[in-house]
Design an enzyme around this catalytic site. Structure first.
Site, PDB file in Angstrom:
ATOM      1  N   ASN A  72      -6.959  12.895 -10.660  1.00  0.00           N
ATOM      2  CA  ASN A  72      -7.651  13.336 -11.877  1.00  0.00           C
ATOM      3  C   ASN A  72      -7.494  14.848 -11.955  1.00  0.00           C
ATOM      4  O   ASN A  72      -7.011  15.473 -11.008  1.00  0.00           O
ATOM      5  CB  ASN A  72      -9.120  12.903 -11.866  1.00  0.00           C
ATOM      6  CG  ASN A  72      -9.871  13.470 -10.686  1.00  0.00           C
ATOM      7  OD1 ASN A  72     -10.015  14.685 -10.560  1.00  0.00           O
ATOM      8  ND2 ASN A  72     -10.321  12.593  -9.797  1.00  0.00           N
TER       9      ASN A  72
ATOM     10  N   GLY B 103      -9.781   4.669  -5.830  1.00  0.00           N
ATOM     11  CA  GLY B 103      -8.472   4.046  -6.040  1.00  0.00           C
ATOM     12  C   GLY B 103      -7.398   4.594  -5.116  1.00  0.00           C
ATOM     13  O   GLY B 103      -7.643   4.894  -3.937  1.00  0.00           O
TER      14      GLY B 103
ATOM     15  N   GLY C 169      -5.666   1.478 -13.212  1.00  0.00           N
ATOM     16  CA  GLY C 169      -6.890   1.084 -12.496  1.00  0.00           C
ATOM     17  C   GLY C 169      -8.112   1.591 -13.235  1.00  0.00           C
ATOM     18  O   GLY C 169      -8.419   1.146 -14.339  1.00  0.00           O
ATOM     19  N   VAL C 170      -8.785   2.564 -12.625  1.00  0.00           N
ATOM     20  CA  VAL C 170     -10.000   3.161 -13.213  1.00  0.00           C
ATOM     21  C   VAL C 170      -9.757   3.635 -14.651  1.00  0.00           C
ATOM     22  O   VAL C 170     -10.647   3.524 -15.505  1.00  0.00           O
ATOM     23  CB  VAL C 170     -10.459   4.358 -12.345  1.00  0.00           C
ATOM     24  CG1 VAL C 170     -11.644   5.073 -12.969  1.00  0.00           C
ATOM     25  CG2 VAL C 170     -10.804   3.905 -10.939  1.00  0.00           C
ATOM     26  N   TYR C 171      -8.569   4.140 -14.951  1.00  0.00           N
ATOM     27  CA  TYR C 171      -8.288   4.707 -16.275  1.00  0.00           C
ATOM     28  C   TYR C 171      -7.966   3.656 -17.333  1.00  0.00           C
ATOM     29  O   TYR C 171      -7.774   3.995 -18.506  1.00  0.00           O
ATOM     30  CB  TYR C 171      -7.185   5.766 -16.191  1.00  0.00           C
ATOM     31  CG  TYR C 171      -7.674   7.110 -15.668  1.00  0.00           C
ATOM     32  CD1 TYR C 171      -9.013   7.328 -15.349  1.00  0.00           C
ATOM     33  CD2 TYR C 171      -6.795   8.179 -15.503  1.00  0.00           C
ATOM     34  CE1 TYR C 171      -9.460   8.557 -14.881  1.00  0.00           C
ATOM     35  CE2 TYR C 171      -7.232   9.416 -15.035  1.00  0.00           C
ATOM     36  CZ  TYR C 171      -8.564   9.601 -14.720  1.00  0.00           C
ATOM     37  OH  TYR C 171      -8.998  10.828 -14.265  1.00  0.00           O
TER      38      TYR C 171
ATOM     39  N   ASP D 105       0.863  -1.185   0.000  1.00  0.00           N
ATOM     40  CA  ASP D 105       0.000   0.000   0.000  1.00  0.00           C
ATOM     41  C   ASP D 105       0.897   1.233   0.000  1.00  0.00           C
ATOM     42  O   ASP D 105       1.643   1.454   0.958  1.00  0.00           O
ATOM     43  CB  ASP D 105      -0.865  -0.053   1.272  1.00  0.00           C
ATOM     44  CG  ASP D 105      -1.745   1.166   1.436  1.00  0.00           C
ATOM     45  OD1 ASP D 105      -1.660   2.110   0.624  1.00  0.00           O
ATOM     46  OD2 ASP D 105      -2.525   1.167   2.410  1.00  0.00           O
TER      47      ASP D 105
ATOM     48  N   SER E   7      -2.623   5.157 -14.042  1.00  0.00           N
ATOM     49  CA  SER E   7      -3.606   4.884 -15.121  1.00  0.00           C
ATOM     50  C   SER E   7      -4.034   3.426 -15.249  1.00  0.00           C
ATOM     51  O   SER E   7      -4.889   3.131 -16.083  1.00  0.00           O
ATOM     52  CB  SER E   7      -3.112   5.363 -16.499  1.00  0.00           C
ATOM     53  OG  SER E   7      -3.222   6.754 -16.619  1.00  0.00           O
TER      54      SER E   7
ATOM     55  N   ASP F 224      -5.952   7.434  -5.218  1.00  0.00           N
ATOM     56  CA  ASP F 224      -6.249   8.841  -4.883  1.00  0.00           C
ATOM     57  C   ASP F 224      -7.072   8.906  -3.584  1.00  0.00           C
ATOM     58  O   ASP F 224      -6.733   9.648  -2.641  1.00  0.00           O
ATOM     59  CB  ASP F 224      -7.040   9.437  -6.058  1.00  0.00           C
ATOM     60  CG  ASP F 224      -7.149  10.946  -6.032  1.00  0.00           C
ATOM     61  OD1 ASP F 224      -6.525  11.571  -5.158  1.00  0.00           O
ATOM     62  OD2 ASP F 224      -7.861  11.493  -6.896  1.00  0.00           O
TER      63      ASP F 224
HETATM   64  N1  AR6 Z   1      -1.293   1.499  -3.070  1.00  0.00           N
HETATM   65  C1  AR6 Z   1      -0.709   1.172  -4.246  1.00  0.00           C
HETATM   66  N2  AR6 Z   1      -1.399   0.987  -5.393  1.00  0.00           N
HETATM   67  C2  AR6 Z   1      -2.740   1.160  -5.332  1.00  0.00           C
HETATM   68  C3  AR6 Z   1      -3.432   1.499  -4.143  1.00  0.00           C
HETATM   69  C4  AR6 Z   1      -2.638   1.678  -2.965  1.00  0.00           C
HETATM   70  N3  AR6 Z   1      -3.194   2.009  -1.786  1.00  0.00           N
HETATM   71  N4  AR6 Z   1      -4.765   1.575  -4.422  1.00  0.00           N
HETATM   72  C5  AR6 Z   1      -4.904   1.285  -5.724  1.00  0.00           C
HETATM   73  N5  AR6 Z   1      -3.689   1.017  -6.285  1.00  0.00           N
HETATM   74  P1  AR6 Z   1      -6.307   3.970  -9.816  1.00  0.00           P
HETATM   75  P2  AR6 Z   1      -5.937   5.474 -12.327  1.00  0.00           P
HETATM   76  C6  AR6 Z   1      -3.344   0.682  -7.677  1.00  0.00           C
HETATM   77  O1  AR6 Z   1      -7.665   3.527 -10.244  1.00  0.00           O
HETATM   78  O2  AR6 Z   1      -6.150   4.257 -13.132  1.00  0.00           O
HETATM   79  C7  AR6 Z   1      -9.298   7.836  -9.132  1.00  0.00           C
HETATM   80  O3  AR6 Z   1     -10.669   7.887  -8.886  1.00  0.00           O
HETATM   81  C8  AR6 Z   1      -4.413   0.070  -8.545  1.00  0.00           C
HETATM   82  O4  AR6 Z   1      -4.484  -1.333  -8.327  1.00  0.00           O
HETATM   83  O5  AR6 Z   1      -6.119   4.406  -8.418  1.00  0.00           O
HETATM   84  O6  AR6 Z   1      -4.784   6.392 -12.676  1.00  0.00           O
HETATM   85  C9  AR6 Z   1      -8.722   9.205  -9.478  1.00  0.00           C
HETATM   86  O7  AR6 Z   1      -9.370  10.222  -8.766  1.00  0.00           O
HETATM   87  C10 AR6 Z   1      -3.890   0.396  -9.946  1.00  0.00           C
HETATM   88  O8  AR6 Z   1      -2.915  -0.565 -10.364  1.00  0.00           O
HETATM   89  O9  AR6 Z   1      -5.767   5.193 -10.747  1.00  0.00           O
HETATM   90  C11 AR6 Z   1      -8.951   9.299 -10.953  1.00  0.00           C
HETATM   91  O10 AR6 Z   1     -10.266   9.748 -11.238  1.00  0.00           O
HETATM   92  C12 AR6 Z   1      -3.175   1.741  -9.752  1.00  0.00           C
HETATM   93  O11 AR6 Z   1      -3.040   1.897  -8.330  1.00  0.00           O
HETATM   94  C13 AR6 Z   1      -8.787   7.880 -11.435  1.00  0.00           C
HETATM   95  O12 AR6 Z   1      -9.086   7.058 -10.312  1.00  0.00           O
HETATM   96  C14 AR6 Z   1      -3.915   2.934 -10.313  1.00  0.00           C
HETATM   97  O13 AR6 Z   1      -5.312   2.770 -10.138  1.00  0.00           O
HETATM   98  C15 AR6 Z   1      -7.359   7.599 -11.851  1.00  0.00           C
HETATM   99  O14 AR6 Z   1      -7.293   6.310 -12.388  1.00  0.00           O
END
Ligand code: AR6
Length: 187
Positions: free
Chosen positions: A32, A40, A133-135, A18, A131, A42
Site C-alpha cells: 500500500n 496479505g 485480495g484486500v483491494y 507462496d 489488487s 505484503d
Molecule cells: N503468495 C502468493 N500470493 C499470495 C500470498 C502469498 N504468500 N498471500 C496472499 N496472496 P493482497 P491487494 C494473494 O490482499 O489486494 C495488504 O494489506 C492473494 O490471494 O495481498 O493488492 C497491503 O498492505 C491475492 O490473490 O493484496 C495493502 O494494504 C493476491 O495475493 C493491501 O493488502 C493479492 O492480495 C493490498 O491489497
C-alpha cells in the site's frame, strides 16, 4: 511450487504457491502507499524477509515519497532473508468506481515493476495477483489487464527472461487461465 503453464515462448510461467519461497531475482509485493507493511502478501513478504525490508522502505519514503508511493508506481529494496535477491513494491488500485482508470493503474503496476527490474539488470521476476485480495479487483478482470500489460512489455523489452505469475490458490490460478489475454501459448 507447482508449475501449471507457460506462455510467450516460455517467458511467462504460471505457478501455484507462496511467492515468498520463489527463487527468482525479484519478487513483487502488492503493497500500500505507506510502504509500512500490511496483511496479505505484503505481510507474508515482510515476515519472511525480516526487518531489513521495512528499514529500506522507511528510507525510501523519507527520501523520495514523504506522502506515500502513488498507485501504479514501484520501488525496489533487497529481500532480506528470502531466496529472492530483491523485492519490488508496487501499489495496486483499490477496486471500485472508474473501471478504465483502475485498469490503467493495475497495468501500470506490472509495467513499472518490470521496467524497474530491467533497469536493475534483474532477469527473473515473480508477481502475485496484485489488487485481487484486500483491494477487491475481480480475478477475471485482473487476468486480462495483467496479461496484456506483461505481453506488451515483454514484446518491446527483451531484457527480462522470465516472469512468474504465482497464485495462492488453485481456484485463482484456474480463473486466471480462463481469462488471460496472452496471445501465444507454448508448453
Ligand atoms: N503468495 C502468493 N500470493 C499470495 C500470498 C502469498 N504468500 N498471500 C496472499 N496472496 P493482497 P491487494 C494473494 O490482499 O489486494 C495488504 O494489506 C492473494 O490471494 O495481498 O493488492 C497491503 O498492505 C491475492 O490473490 O493484496 C495493502 O494494504 C493476491 O495475493 C493491501 O493488502 C493479492 O492480495 C493490498 O491489497
Amino acid at each position: 511450487m507447482e508449475e501449471l503453464r507457460r506462455f510467450l515462448d516460455g517467458r511467462v510461467v504460471i505457478k501455484l504457491g507462496d511467492i515468498t519461497k520463489e527463487d527468482v531475482e525479484a519478487i513483487v509485493n502488492a503493497a500500500n502507499s505507506s510502504l509500512m507493511g500490511g496483511g496479505g502478501v505484503d505481510g507474508a513478504i515482510h515476515r519472511a524477509g525480516g526487518p531489513q525490508i521495512l528499514r529500506e522502505c522507511k528510507e525510501i519514503r523519507s527520501a523520495h515519497y514523504p506522502d506515500g508511493l502513488p498507485t501504479g508506481q514501484a520501488i525496489i529494496t533487497t529481500a532480506g532473508k528470502m531466496a529472492a535477491r530483491h523485492v519490488i513494491h508496487t501499489v495496486g488500485p483499490v477496486y471500485g468506481q472508474g473501471g478504465r482508470e483502475k485498469a490503467e493503474q493495475l497495468a501500470a503496476c506490472y509495467r513499472n515493476s518490470l521496467f524497474l527490474a530491467a533497469e536493475s539488470k534483474l532477469k527473473s521476476v515473480a508477481f502475485p495477483a496484485i489488487s485481487t485480495g484486500v483491494y477487491g479487483y475481480p480475478m477475471e478482470e485482473a487476468a486480462q489487464v495483467s496479461s496484456r500489460a506483461i505481453e506488451r512489455f515483454l514484446g518491446s523489452d527483451k531484457r527480462i527472461e522470465e516472469v512468474r505469475l504465482v497464485f495462492f490458490s488453485r481456484q485463482d490460478a484456474d480463473i486466471f487461465l480462463k481469462n488471460h489475454a496472452f496471445t501465444s501459448h507454448s508448453q
